[in-house]
Write a protein that holds these residues in place. Structure first.
Motif, PDB file in Angstrom:
ATOM      1  N   TRP A 245       0.780  -1.061  -0.014  1.00  0.00           N
ATOM      2  CA  TRP A 245       0.026   0.149   0.037  1.00  0.00           C
ATOM      3  C   TRP A 245       0.914   1.179  -0.140  1.00  0.00           C
ATOM      4  CZ3 TRP A 245      -1.503  -2.258   5.179  1.00  0.00           C
ATOM      5  CH2 TRP A 245      -0.721  -1.678   6.324  1.00  0.00           C
ATOM      6  N   TRP A 246       0.216   2.278  -0.556  1.00  0.00           N
ATOM      7  CA  TRP A 246       0.620   3.636  -0.457  1.00  0.00           C
ATOM      8  C   TRP A 246      -0.108   4.321   0.603  1.00  0.00           C
ATOM      9  CZ3 TRP A 246       4.912   5.653  -2.677  1.00  0.00           C
ATOM     10  CH2 TRP A 246       5.559   5.244  -3.653  1.00  0.00           C
ATOM     11  N   TRP A 247       0.425   5.166   1.529  1.00  0.00           N
ATOM     12  CA  TRP A 247      -0.586   5.990   2.405  1.00  0.00           C
ATOM     13  C   TRP A 247       0.340   7.544   2.525  1.00  0.00           C
ATOM     14  CZ3 TRP A 247       1.362   8.046   7.001  1.00  0.00           C
ATOM     15  CH2 TRP A 247       0.283   9.021   7.712  1.00  0.00           C
ATOM     16  N   GLY A 248      -0.320   8.302   2.350  1.00  0.00           N
ATOM     17  CA  GLY A 248       0.318   9.908   2.324  1.00  0.00           C
ATOM     18  C   GLY A 248      -0.754  10.808   3.265  1.00  0.00           C
ATOM     19  N   ARG A 249      -0.013  11.768   3.823  1.00  0.00           N
ATOM     20  CA  ARG A 249      -0.976  12.774   4.429  1.00  0.00           C
ATOM     21  C   ARG A 249      -0.194  14.035   4.447  1.00  0.00           C
ATOM     22  NH1 ARG A 249      -0.472  15.287   9.133  1.00  0.00           N
ATOM     23  NH2 ARG A 249       1.252  14.614  10.487  1.00  0.00           N
ATOM     24  N   GLY A 250      -0.820  15.277   4.384  1.00  0.00           N
ATOM     25  CA  GLY A 250      -0.034  16.358   4.708  1.00  0.00           C
ATOM     26  C   GLY A 250      -1.193  17.450   4.521  1.00  0.00           C
ATOM     27  N   LYS A 251      -0.691  18.935   4.364  1.00  0.00           N
ATOM     28  CA  LYS A 251      -1.037  20.238   4.429  1.00  0.00           C
ATOM     29  C   LYS A 251      -0.780  20.960   3.017  1.00  0.00           C
ATOM     30  CE  LYS A 251      -2.266  22.418   7.982  1.00  0.00           C
ATOM     31  NZ  LYS A 251      -1.957  23.243   8.984  1.00  0.00           N
ATOM     32  N   THR A 252      -1.702  21.483   2.586  1.00  0.00           N
ATOM     33  CA  THR A 252      -1.436  22.608   1.486  1.00  0.00           C
ATOM     34  C   THR A 252      -2.551  23.769   1.801  1.00  0.00           C
ATOM     35  OG1 THR A 252      -2.974  21.647  -0.052  1.00  0.00           O
ATOM     36  CG2 THR A 252      -0.636  20.762  -0.151  1.00  0.00           C
ATOM     37  N   GLY A 253      -2.897  24.080   2.777  1.00  0.00           N
ATOM     38  CA  GLY A 253      -3.895  25.051   2.987  1.00  0.00           C
ATOM     39  C   GLY A 253      -5.117  24.111   3.442  1.00  0.00           C
ATOM     40  N   TYR A 254      -5.346  23.093   2.680  1.00  0.00           N
ATOM     41  CA  TYR A 254      -6.149  21.826   3.074  1.00  0.00           C
ATOM     42  C   TYR A 254      -5.529  20.754   3.566  1.00  0.00           C
ATOM     43  CZ  TYR A 254      -9.891  24.383   0.503  1.00  0.00           C
ATOM     44  OH  TYR A 254     -10.917  25.170  -0.248  1.00  0.00           O
ATOM     45  N   THR A 255      -6.186  20.094   4.353  1.00  0.00           N
ATOM     46  CA  THR A 255      -5.441  18.529   4.795  1.00  0.00           C
ATOM     47  C   THR A 255      -5.940  17.535   3.891  1.00  0.00           C
ATOM     48  OG1 THR A 255      -5.522  19.487   7.090  1.00  0.00           O
ATOM     49  CG2 THR A 255      -5.594  17.060   6.815  1.00  0.00           C
ATOM     50  N   ILE A 256      -4.894  16.816   3.352  1.00  0.00           N
ATOM     51  CA  ILE A 256      -5.107  15.704   2.647  1.00  0.00           C
ATOM     52  C   ILE A 256      -4.742  14.389   3.180  1.00  0.00           C
ATOM     53  CG2 ILE A 256      -4.467  14.758   0.195  1.00  0.00           C
ATOM     54  CD1 ILE A 256      -3.318  17.728  -0.371  1.00  0.00           C
ATOM     55  N   VAL A 257      -5.597  13.187   3.034  1.00  0.00           N
ATOM     56  CA  VAL A 257      -5.080  11.900   3.464  1.00  0.00           C
ATOM     57  C   VAL A 257      -5.491  10.979   2.476  1.00  0.00           C
ATOM     58  CG1 VAL A 257      -5.594  10.085   5.242  1.00  0.00           C
ATOM     59  CG2 VAL A 257      -5.771  12.588   5.896  1.00  0.00           C
ATOM     60  N   ALA A 258      -4.472  10.265   1.802  1.00  0.00           N
ATOM     61  CA  ALA A 258      -4.932   9.563   0.746  1.00  0.00           C
ATOM     62  C   ALA A 258      -4.311   8.133   0.880  1.00  0.00           C
ATOM     63  CB  ALA A 258      -4.443   9.895  -0.534  1.00  0.00           C
ATOM     64  N   ALA A 259      -4.673   7.144   0.263  1.00  0.00           N
ATOM     65  CA  ALA A 259      -4.174   5.662   0.222  1.00  0.00           C
ATOM     66  C   ALA A 259      -4.364   4.994  -1.141  1.00  0.00           C
ATOM     67  CB  ALA A 259      -4.635   4.956   1.483  1.00  0.00           C
ATOM     68  N   THR A 361       8.853   1.757   3.990  1.00  0.00           N
ATOM     69  CA  THR A 361       9.674   3.264   3.612  1.00  0.00           C
ATOM     70  C   THR A 361       8.733   4.238   4.006  1.00  0.00           C
ATOM     71  OG1 THR A 361      10.900   1.943   2.008  1.00  0.00           O
ATOM     72  CG2 THR A 361      11.298   4.305   2.227  1.00  0.00           C
ATOM     73  N   ARG A 362       9.334   5.256   4.605  1.00  0.00           N
ATOM     74  CA  ARG A 362       8.480   6.543   4.909  1.00  0.00           C
ATOM     75  C   ARG A 362       9.231   7.709   4.373  1.00  0.00           C
ATOM     76  NH1 ARG A 362       5.903   7.932  10.406  1.00  0.00           N
ATOM     77  NH2 ARG A 362       4.373   6.410   9.710  1.00  0.00           N
ATOM     78  N   PHE A 363       8.689   8.625   3.630  1.00  0.00           N
ATOM     79  CA  PHE A 363       9.389   9.891   3.082  1.00  0.00           C
ATOM     80  C   PHE A 363       8.689  11.007   3.648  1.00  0.00           C
ATOM     81  CE2 PHE A 363       9.420   6.511  -0.147  1.00  0.00           C
ATOM     82  CZ  PHE A 363      10.845   6.112  -0.417  1.00  0.00           C
ATOM     83  N   TYR A 385       5.428   3.936   1.659  1.00  0.00           N
ATOM     84  CA  TYR A 385       5.120   2.624   0.771  1.00  0.00           C
ATOM     85  C   TYR A 385       5.534   1.521   1.419  1.00  0.00           C
ATOM     86  CZ  TYR A 385       5.491  -0.261  -3.211  1.00  0.00           C
ATOM     87  OH  TYR A 385       5.311  -1.154  -4.262  1.00  0.00           O
ATOM     88  N   PHE A 386       4.502   0.619   1.757  1.00  0.00           N
ATOM     89  CA  PHE A 386       4.594  -0.616   2.755  1.00  0.00           C
ATOM     90  C   PHE A 386       4.490  -1.805   1.512  1.00  0.00           C
ATOM     91  CE2 PHE A 386       3.708  -2.214   6.864  1.00  0.00           C
ATOM     92  CZ  PHE A 386       4.932  -3.395   6.863  1.00  0.00           C
ATOM     93  N   GLU A 387       5.705  -2.597   1.433  1.00  0.00           N
ATOM     94  CA  GLU A 387       5.663  -3.771   0.349  1.00  0.00           C
ATOM     95  C   GLU A 387       5.442  -4.828   1.647  1.00  0.00           C
ATOM     96  OE1 GLU A 387       8.951  -3.014  -2.770  1.00  0.00           O
ATOM     97  OE2 GLU A 387       9.477  -2.029  -0.914  1.00  0.00           O
ATOM     98  N   LEU A 388       4.218  -5.446   1.631  1.00  0.00           N
ATOM     99  CA  LEU A 388       4.207  -6.455   2.726  1.00  0.00           C
ATOM    100  C   LEU A 388       4.775  -7.898   2.343  1.00  0.00           C
ATOM    101  CD1 LEU A 388       1.889  -4.521   2.889  1.00  0.00           C
ATOM    102  CD2 LEU A 388       1.188  -6.037   4.882  1.00  0.00           C
ATOM    103  N   ASN A 389       5.045  -8.055   0.984  1.00  0.00           N
ATOM    104  CA  ASN A 389       5.374  -9.462   0.505  1.00  0.00           C
ATOM    105  C   ASN A 389       6.673  -9.333  -0.497  1.00  0.00           C
ATOM    106  OD1 ASN A 389       3.283 -11.393   1.597  1.00  0.00           O
ATOM    107  ND2 ASN A 389       1.941  -9.920   0.852  1.00  0.00           N
TER     108      ASN A 389
END
Length: 389
Positions: A245-259, A361-363, A385-389
């Protein structure tokens, strides 16, 4: 065709060795958070991974569209068949990244409670600390209230208090208050299911104000910044459901959460993208599944030379109305972990034979956001980015 008895015996021994190797690899290939265990019950091949979002799903779980305070309380029986954790990460104003989570039966199948800490000062490597507990701890079911040894995580969706005792962790601790500024979020019911197995996700605080103290190596200082809190629970190792899975969050004025969650072939190979955008006034995007297009950028060399496979340079999320968020990887790697590095030589050898390379991995991630009839916004966040296998 006849078979010599000695050949039959050798065949049985060979099959037995392969089964033992498979079991060893299963133990090693868990995640994170979330690391797997081979003792999880097998998942039916015809059970398709999906996000539970139908009216009957809400009814069965006795929840509604509005998120209740009890949803951040204990959601599972305290047994080896279930796991649960409460996660916080903060970006302080001086650039320090601080992550702490409180987990039960984590690693899955470990029968232990744990407090895990990642502290990344600006320009310095991440310091990782895990404190495990055999005692059962204390958990509330009507709101978030977790006590593990001298450490506690308490809150009611609006305000949280996070205490980590530095004297119990080798020198790193905190007393932080997190105040929610963006409405709590979950996609559908938050349950990602395959048959009777599930992984659940609640973002109790997509973004909030953080203030308090951080202690490291005997020095306690005041900190302020932005924070995030999510709550996960389930009854199966994530590595038995997800390929990566990919997962990300952050701010650009708005808050974004996505996976962008990729299911294993055994559960249909389903891909489940999730995309949320909001601020302290309103939710602008809450989309998932076929309503979101998730696209990875072209492959580039992995920033960590110990990781041999390439990685996508970015991942983008878009909806039909033109809303779009782009997360990019960067050279600032907050965490890069071979999930097999602390396993025995036998498990590592078995994983190599089966071409298993679980890696987390987290960036630090530069981000852009484009909403309809608005100019693009830029900001910073984190991307894993999480490679589980």
């Amino acid at each position: 065709m006849s078979i010599d008895p000695s050949d039959r015996a050798e065949s049985k021994r060979s099959a037995s060795r392969q089964r033992r190797l498979a079991r060893l690899v299963g133990v090693a290939l868990g995640a994170l958070a979330v690391v797997c265990s081979s003792y999880a019950a097998p998942i039916s091949n015809d059970a398709k991974l999906h996000l539970a979002a139908a009216p009957e799903d809400f009814k069965a779980l006795t929840i509604g569209n509005e998120i209740g305070v009890r949803e951040d309380g204990r959601r599972t029986p305290q047994s080896s068949e279930y796991f649960e954790w409460w996660y916080f990460d903060g970006l302080f104003d001086d650039g320090t990244v601080f992550v702490v989570w409180f987990g039960d039966n984590w690693l899955y199948g470990s029968h232990k409670r744990a407090v895990s800490i990642d502290l990344t000062p600006p320009g310095k490597p991440t310091r990782h600390i895990v404190r495990t507990f055999d005692d059962p701890g204390a958990f509330s079911s009507d709101h978030a209230d977790v006590q593990l040894g001298p450490h506690s995580f308490k809150g009611d969706l609006e305000t949280y208090a996070i205490h980590v005792d530095a004297t119990d962790t080798g020198g790193v601790g905190c007393d932080l208050t997190l105040r929610r500024r963006v409405a709590s979020y979950r996609p559908g019911t938050g349950y990602i299911e395959a048959g009777d197995r599930f992984f659940a996700w609640l973002v109790a605080v997509p973004e909030g104000a953080v203030a308090g103290t951080l202690t490291a190596d005997g020095v306690t200082r005041q900190v302020t910044g932005s924070g995030y809190h999510e709550h996960n629970w389930g009854n199966v190792s994530p590595a038995n459901l997800f390929e990566n899975w990919w997962w990300g969050r952050g701010k650009t004025g708005y808050t974004i959460v996505a996976a962008d969650i990729h299911g294993k072939a055994a559960v249909g190979g389903t891909r489940i993208p999730l995309f949320f955008v909001g601020d302290d006034h309103q939710v602008r995007v809450n989309a998932y599944g076929p309503d979101v297009s998730a696209v990875e950028g072209g492959p580039v060399r992995y920033p960590d030379p110990k990781h041999e496979r390439p990685i996508a340079a970015r991942v983008s999320y878009a909806t039909a109305d033109g809303s779009r968020a782009d997360f990019k990887i960067s050279d600032r790697v907050l965490k890069s972990v071979n999930q097999l590095s602390d396993q025995s030589i036998f498990i590592r050898a078995a994983a190599a034979i089966m071409a298993k390379k679980p890696w987390y991995t987290r960036f630090e991630s530069p981000m852009t956001l484009k909403l309809p009839e608005q100019p693009p916004g830029e900001g910073e966040g984190t991307l894993e980015y999480f490679e589980l296998n």
